[in-house]
Design a protein around this motif. Sequence first.
Motif, short mmCIF file in Angstrom:
data_model
loop_
_atom_site.label_atom_id
_atom_site.label_comp_id
_atom_site.label_asym_id
_atom_site.label_seq_id
_atom_site.Cartn_x
_atom_site.Cartn_y
_atom_site.Cartn_z
N MET A 211 2.59 -6.61 5.56
CA MET A 211 1.77 -6.31 4.39
C MET A 211 1.27 -4.87 4.43
SD MET A 211 -0.38 -9.78 3.54
CE MET A 211 -1.58 -9.48 4.82
N GLY A 212 1.04 -4.34 3.23
CA GLY A 212 0.57 -2.97 3.11
C GLY A 212 1.39 -2.22 2.07
N ALA A 213 1.07 -0.96 1.88
CA ALA A 213 1.81 -0.09 0.95
C ALA A 213 1.77 1.32 1.49
CB ALA A 213 1.20 -0.14 -0.45
N VAL A 214 2.88 2.04 1.32
CA VAL A 214 2.92 3.41 1.82
C VAL A 214 2.44 4.37 0.73
CG1 VAL A 214 5.35 3.71 1.12
CG2 VAL A 214 4.37 5.19 2.86
N ILE A 215 1.59 5.31 1.11
CA ILE A 215 1.12 6.33 0.18
C ILE A 215 2.23 7.38 0.07
CG2 ILE A 215 -0.61 8.11 -0.22
CD1 ILE A 215 -2.61 6.27 1.21
N ASP A 216 2.92 7.38 -1.06
CA ASP A 216 4.11 8.21 -1.24
C ASP A 216 3.75 9.62 -1.70
OD1 ASP A 216 6.89 8.54 -1.16
OD2 ASP A 216 7.07 8.15 -3.31
N ILE A 217 2.80 9.73 -2.64
CA ILE A 217 2.42 11.02 -3.21
C ILE A 217 0.91 11.08 -3.32
CG2 ILE A 217 2.61 12.55 -5.22
CD1 ILE A 217 5.26 11.18 -5.89
N VAL A 218 0.34 12.21 -2.95
CA VAL A 218 -1.09 12.48 -3.15
C VAL A 218 -1.21 13.60 -4.17
CG1 VAL A 218 -3.27 13.17 -2.08
CG2 VAL A 218 -1.64 11.74 -0.80
N MET A 219 -1.93 13.34 -5.25
CA MET A 219 -2.04 14.31 -6.34
C MET A 219 -2.96 15.46 -5.94
SD MET A 219 -0.16 13.04 -8.74
CE MET A 219 -0.71 13.99 -10.16
N GLU A 220 -2.61 16.66 -6.39
CA GLU A 220 -3.48 17.81 -6.19
C GLU A 220 -4.76 17.64 -7.01
OE1 GLU A 220 -1.48 21.45 -6.94
OE2 GLU A 220 0.02 21.17 -5.36
N ASN A 221 -5.87 18.19 -6.49
CA ASN A 221 -7.16 18.14 -7.18
C ASN A 221 -7.60 16.71 -7.50
OD1 ASN A 221 -7.25 21.03 -7.30
ND2 ASN A 221 -5.86 20.94 -9.05
N LEU A 235 -1.33 2.24 3.67
CA LEU A 235 -2.58 1.65 3.17
C LEU A 235 -2.59 0.17 3.53
CD1 LEU A 235 -5.18 1.92 1.48
CD2 LEU A 235 -3.77 1.44 -0.55
N ILE A 236 -3.60 -0.26 4.31
CA ILE A 236 -3.65 -1.67 4.76
C ILE A 236 -4.91 -2.40 4.26
CG2 ILE A 236 -2.18 -1.29 6.77
CD1 ILE A 236 -4.72 -1.20 8.49
N GLN A 237 -5.95 -1.66 3.90
CA GLN A 237 -7.18 -2.31 3.42
C GLN A 237 -7.87 -1.43 2.38
OE1 GLN A 237 -9.61 -3.06 6.89
NE2 GLN A 237 -8.92 -5.20 7.06
N ILE A 238 -8.52 -2.10 1.40
CA ILE A 238 -9.40 -1.43 0.45
C ILE A 238 -10.71 -2.21 0.44
CG2 ILE A 238 -9.80 -0.80 -1.97
CD1 ILE A 238 -6.82 -0.47 -2.32
N ASP A 239 -11.79 -1.56 0.88
CA ASP A 239 -13.10 -2.21 1.01
C ASP A 239 -13.01 -3.52 1.78
OD1 ASP A 239 -14.76 -0.30 -0.09
OD2 ASP A 239 -14.61 -1.09 -2.14
N GLY A 240 -12.27 -3.49 2.88
CA GLY A 240 -12.19 -4.64 3.77
C GLY A 240 -11.19 -5.70 3.35
N VAL A 241 -10.56 -5.57 2.18
CA VAL A 241 -9.57 -6.56 1.70
C VAL A 241 -8.18 -6.10 2.11
CG1 VAL A 241 -8.62 -7.75 -0.30
CG2 VAL A 241 -11.05 -7.17 -0.24
N ASP A 242 -7.45 -7.00 2.78
CA ASP A 242 -6.08 -6.65 3.21
C ASP A 242 -5.18 -6.43 2.00
OD1 ASP A 242 -6.75 -6.84 5.86
OD2 ASP A 242 -6.07 -8.91 6.09
N VAL A 243 -4.44 -5.33 2.01
CA VAL A 243 -3.50 -4.99 0.93
C VAL A 243 -2.17 -5.68 1.19
CG1 VAL A 243 -2.21 -3.13 -0.15
CG2 VAL A 243 -4.61 -2.79 0.42
N ARG A 244 -1.71 -6.47 0.20
CA ARG A 244 -0.44 -7.17 0.38
C ARG A 244 0.76 -6.29 0.05
NH1 ARG A 244 -3.53 -11.17 -2.28
NH2 ARG A 244 -2.42 -10.78 -4.23
N ASN A 245 0.69 -5.61 -1.09
CA ASN A 245 1.81 -4.79 -1.55
C ASN A 245 1.29 -3.80 -2.60
OD1 ASN A 245 1.47 -6.38 -3.88
ND2 ASN A 245 3.07 -7.81 -3.23
N VAL A 246 2.19 -3.09 -3.25
CA VAL A 246 1.78 -2.08 -4.23
C VAL A 246 1.04 -2.72 -5.40
CG1 VAL A 246 2.66 -0.44 -5.94
CG2 VAL A 246 3.59 -0.43 -3.63
#
Length: 282
Positions: A211-221, A235-246
């Motif tokens: 489980m998780g998602a890869v951060i492919d692009i980070v936007m400028e600004n 990316l594996i968690q957002i506010d303590g919640v496990d990330v399953r997929n995109v």
Amino acid sequence: SRENLLIILIACYADFWRLKMRYLLVILLGVGVGGCATSGYKQFYKSYVDPTTLPDVQLLAPGQAPTIYSSNELNRDVKILISKGFRPIGHSAFNGALEGEQQASAQAVRVGAQVVLVKSDYTNTQTNTIPLFLPNNTTTYGSGSVYGSGGSASYYGSSTAYGTAVVPITSQQRRFDQEAVYFVKSTERLKFGVFLADLTPEMRASIQRNMGAVIDIVMENSPALTANVLPGDILIQIDGVDVRNVEHAGQLMDAAPPGGEIQISVLRNGEKKTIAIRLRAS
């Protein structure tokens, strides 16, 4: 005699015009083929989206010339342009004779793209032979004198055999794999500023997680850039919640309140790292 010389000159003049017409036909054939050819950038264009239906984008203005960039690594450079706020709206891909940037630019004008990323790679040289059918009329000239009891007389004459000559026209063409990606400028203010991709089987094996998602692009600004989120972070968690997929990560991000702060957990070089991100308010 003067008459025989005249016959020879007529024959030479006829041969000259046959030769001239042969080269004229070859030239006209080449012009016809080139003139009727459709640009590969136009013929093989595939649209991702109609840019006129998109909110928060800037299309090519009337009279404005699109910007053309050459690339030797298309995937990398597409991501760079996306990180700078450009959105791809379509692409062209074909193999053929090398076309100039003006054809890619013309297609950009047709679809309203501000920026075009082009790439070409030589593949092979192709030899083409086509038959050209030309008139091949052969004229035989003759002359002589006849003597008799009543005196003598001279005669001149000619006979023409009508036929067709087949002339092979051979040409060589250097061929290239050619690609172009067309972009418009996005004016959207992203709340996070990241583009995600699902984990590949190789990634899952490497990090020992399904489980998780890869951060492919980070936007400028963007808030993500300011918080030092990096492309390649998992990316594996957002506010303590496990990330399953995109898809699941997108749902969690959409639920986060604008202007607030969230905590994300990522894997970077095999180590877990927690990052605080202050979201954009609007």
